[in-house]
Design a protein around this motif. Structure first.
Motif, mmCIF file in Angstrom:
data_model
loop_
_atom_site.group_PDB
_atom_site.id
_atom_site.type_symbol
_atom_site.label_atom_id
_atom_site.label_comp_id
_atom_site.label_asym_id
_atom_site.label_seq_id
_atom_site.Cartn_x
_atom_site.Cartn_y
_atom_site.Cartn_z
ATOM 1 N N VAL A 103 -2.267 0.264 9.479
ATOM 2 C CA VAL A 103 -2.418 0.624 8.069
ATOM 3 C C VAL A 103 -2.656 2.125 7.921
ATOM 4 O O VAL A 103 -2.049 2.796 7.076
ATOM 5 C CB VAL A 103 -3.581 -0.167 7.429
ATOM 6 C CG1 VAL A 103 -3.890 0.357 6.028
ATOM 7 C CG2 VAL A 103 -3.249 -1.657 7.374
ATOM 8 N N GLU A 104 -3.537 2.671 8.736
ATOM 9 C CA GLU A 104 -3.874 4.091 8.630
ATOM 10 C C GLU A 104 -2.677 4.974 8.946
ATOM 11 O O GLU A 104 -2.462 5.997 8.286
ATOM 12 C CB GLU A 104 -5.045 4.402 9.563
ATOM 13 C CG GLU A 104 -6.369 3.822 9.060
ATOM 14 C CD GLU A 104 -7.408 3.659 10.148
ATOM 15 O OE1 GLU A 104 -8.574 3.404 9.809
ATOM 16 O OE2 GLU A 104 -7.061 3.764 11.346
ATOM 17 N N ARG A 105 -1.894 4.595 9.932
ATOM 18 C CA ARG A 105 -0.698 5.377 10.261
ATOM 19 C C ARG A 105 0.316 5.321 9.121
ATOM 20 O O ARG A 105 0.968 6.323 8.805
ATOM 21 C CB ARG A 105 -0.082 4.880 11.566
ATOM 22 C CG ARG A 105 -0.917 5.225 12.793
ATOM 23 C CD ARG A 105 -0.276 4.777 14.099
ATOM 24 N NE ARG A 105 -1.126 5.093 15.235
ATOM 25 C CZ ARG A 105 -1.188 6.292 15.812
ATOM 26 N NH1 ARG A 105 -0.434 7.287 15.352
ATOM 27 N NH2 ARG A 105 -1.996 6.500 16.830
ATOM 28 N N ALA A 106 0.444 4.129 8.512
ATOM 29 C CA ALA A 106 1.371 3.999 7.391
ATOM 30 C C ALA A 106 0.901 4.828 6.194
ATOM 31 O O ALA A 106 1.705 5.486 5.526
ATOM 32 C CB ALA A 106 1.509 2.530 7.006
ATOM 33 N N LEU A 107 -0.389 4.819 5.900
ATOM 34 C CA LEU A 107 -0.932 5.595 4.785
ATOM 35 C C LEU A 107 -0.805 7.094 5.047
ATOM 36 O O LEU A 107 -0.450 7.865 4.158
ATOM 37 C CB LEU A 107 -2.392 5.215 4.543
ATOM 38 C CG LEU A 107 -2.667 3.808 4.018
ATOM 39 C CD1 LEU A 107 -4.166 3.528 4.006
ATOM 40 C CD2 LEU A 107 -2.088 3.627 2.618
ATOM 41 N N ILE A 126 -0.833 0.339 -3.258
ATOM 42 C CA ILE A 126 -1.313 0.312 -1.879
ATOM 43 C C ILE A 126 -1.116 -1.065 -1.243
ATOM 44 O O ILE A 126 -0.959 -1.178 -0.025
ATOM 45 C CB ILE A 126 -2.801 0.729 -1.812
ATOM 46 C CG1 ILE A 126 -3.231 0.959 -0.352
ATOM 47 C CG2 ILE A 126 -3.683 -0.287 -2.512
ATOM 48 C CD1 ILE A 126 -4.623 1.514 -0.212
ATOM 49 N N GLU A 127 -1.080 -2.108 -2.076
ATOM 50 C CA GLU A 127 -0.847 -3.444 -1.535
ATOM 51 C C GLU A 127 0.497 -3.528 -0.815
ATOM 52 O O GLU A 127 0.656 -4.301 0.143
ATOM 53 C CB GLU A 127 -0.900 -4.491 -2.644
ATOM 54 C CG GLU A 127 -2.280 -4.787 -3.173
ATOM 55 C CD GLU A 127 -2.248 -5.862 -4.235
ATOM 56 O OE1 GLU A 127 -2.453 -7.039 -3.879
ATOM 57 O OE2 GLU A 127 -2.013 -5.537 -5.405
ATOM 58 N N ASP A 128 1.485 -2.738 -1.286
ATOM 59 C CA ASP A 128 2.807 -2.764 -0.665
ATOM 60 C C ASP A 128 2.751 -2.284 0.777
ATOM 61 O O ASP A 128 3.502 -2.768 1.637
ATOM 62 C CB ASP A 128 3.787 -1.891 -1.454
ATOM 63 C CG ASP A 128 4.041 -2.430 -2.852
ATOM 64 O OD1 ASP A 128 3.738 -3.619 -3.088
ATOM 65 O OD2 ASP A 128 4.532 -1.668 -3.707
ATOM 66 N N GLY A 134 2.911 -6.945 7.072
ATOM 67 C CA GLY A 134 2.573 -8.355 7.206
ATOM 68 C C GLY A 134 1.092 -8.630 7.019
ATOM 69 O O GLY A 134 0.580 -9.656 7.481
ATOM 70 N N LEU A 135 0.404 -7.722 6.304
ATOM 71 C CA LEU A 135 -1.035 -7.867 6.079
ATOM 72 C C LEU A 135 -1.308 -7.971 4.584
ATOM 73 O O LEU A 135 -0.419 -7.760 3.762
ATOM 74 C CB LEU A 135 -1.783 -6.658 6.668
ATOM 75 C CG LEU A 135 -1.555 -6.391 8.155
ATOM 76 C CD1 LEU A 135 -2.178 -5.049 8.556
ATOM 77 C CD2 LEU A 135 -2.134 -7.514 9.006
ATOM 78 N N GLU A 136 -2.553 -8.282 4.227
ATOM 79 C CA GLU A 136 -2.937 -8.426 2.830
ATOM 80 C C GLU A 136 -4.238 -7.695 2.567
ATOM 81 O O GLU A 136 -5.159 -7.764 3.383
ATOM 82 C CB GLU A 136 -3.102 -9.905 2.476
ATOM 83 C CG GLU A 136 -1.797 -10.694 2.563
ATOM 84 C CD GLU A 136 -2.036 -12.172 2.780
ATOM 85 O OE1 GLU A 136 -3.217 -12.555 2.965
ATOM 86 O OE2 GLU A 136 -1.064 -12.940 2.781
ATOM 87 N N LEU A 137 -4.284 -7.002 1.442
ATOM 88 C CA LEU A 137 -5.533 -6.356 1.027
ATOM 89 C C LEU A 137 -6.412 -7.353 0.286
ATOM 90 O O LEU A 137 -7.604 -7.467 0.558
ATOM 91 C CB LEU A 137 -5.228 -5.150 0.139
ATOM 92 C CG LEU A 137 -6.430 -4.398 -0.440
ATOM 93 C CD1 LEU A 137 -7.354 -3.913 0.671
ATOM 94 C CD2 LEU A 137 -5.972 -3.239 -1.312
#
Length: 274
Positions: A103-107, A126-128, A134-137
């Motif tokens: 997630v952090e790398r994607a952000l 950000i949910e996208d 393949g994860l959920e906030l």
């Protein structure tokens, strides 16, 4: 006297308390920001709408004495009709370290997301980012949440849990990073990681070569004539008749004096200041 009647707990009024946590909203919806509304919408999508509504009065009356959030668990201490406050607990699965790394790398790879988070804002979509990995906030099924309360009400959520949910949504209004902390990453950890991935924690940048000075920086002197070049520095004083010493001796004498000695006064007179 039994607290139950016909298989259901008897209606009772809560003990009023002073100094409880009161919802800021006095009427209508409690959640104000998109992320806190999203949380309430998720809960209502599980068929909790009617039951959540019963907790609004508790939340607005200040019946929640304490609310604490840590990784995976939110605990509310709620004053009900009994002297002993009830403990309402809401649990969610935290993301693993490997999942947070993704997630952090994607952000960090998207400047807009990183900029908004570093400014303390929650990016609208950000949910996208989570979904693409393949994860959920936010939870998408009831199985992702665990709820329990120490009250005798068998319904989940009871009014104590509902009040806790509403105040949790308001805490998300005040600080969107609480959502991420609930999922296992604190504000400080996330922002430090984003700065590192984007290379903004390095020391002072190396000096870069500068280009020509912009015209706007020299408007006052642009039309001024340049200063004349300074004369070359001198290392001493040269006698005006020294050139005579560079010549070969002249074989000419006038009386007892050489021609060179007779010419010296003339050279000195020609270069003497007026």
């Amino acid at each position: 006297m039994s607290d139950w009647y016909g298989g259901f707990p008897k209606p009772s009024k809560p003990i009023r308390v002073e100094g409880g946590i009161k919802a800021r909203s006095k009427r209508g919806e409690i959640a104000q920001t998109w992320w806190s509304r999203r949380f309430i919408e998720v809960l209502e999508s599980f068929g909790m709408g009617g039951r959540l509504q019963r907790g609004k009065n508790y939340a607005r009356a200040g019946q929640v004495l304490n609310l604490s959030l840590s990784t995976s668990v939110v605990v509310g201490l709620v004053q009900g009709s009994r002297p002993q406050p009830y403990r309402a607990r809401i649990g969610i699965k935290a993301l693993s370290s490997a999942e947070w790394d993704q997630v952090e790398r994607a952000l960090a790879g998207q400047a807009l997301y990183a900029a908004k988070l570093l400014a303390g804002e929650m990016p609208q979509d950000i949910e996208d980012v989570f979904a693409e990995l393949g994860l959920e906030l936010f939870p998408t099924t009831m199985r992702e949440l665990t709820m329990d309360c120490s009250c005798p009400d068998w319904e989940i959520p009871c009014k104590h849990l509902a009040a806790t949910c509403y105040l949790l949504a308001e805490s998300f209004d005040a600080d969107p990073f609480q959502i991420l902390a609930w999922r296992g990453r604190s504000r400080e950890e996330l922002l430090d990681r984003l700065r590192t991935l984007r290379g903004t924690t390095a020391g002072p940048a190396a000096e870069q070569p500068t280009g020509p000075e912009p015209l706007s920086a020299s408007l006052e002197t642009f039309w001024t004539a340049p200063e004349p070049p300074a004369p070359p520095p001198t290392t001493g004083t040269t006698a005006p008749d020294a050139i005579l010493d560079e010549l070969d001796p002249l074989p000419v004498k006038i009386g007892d004096d050489s021609a060179v000695d007779l010419l010296r006064p003339a050279y000195r007179a020609m270069t003497a200041p007026e």
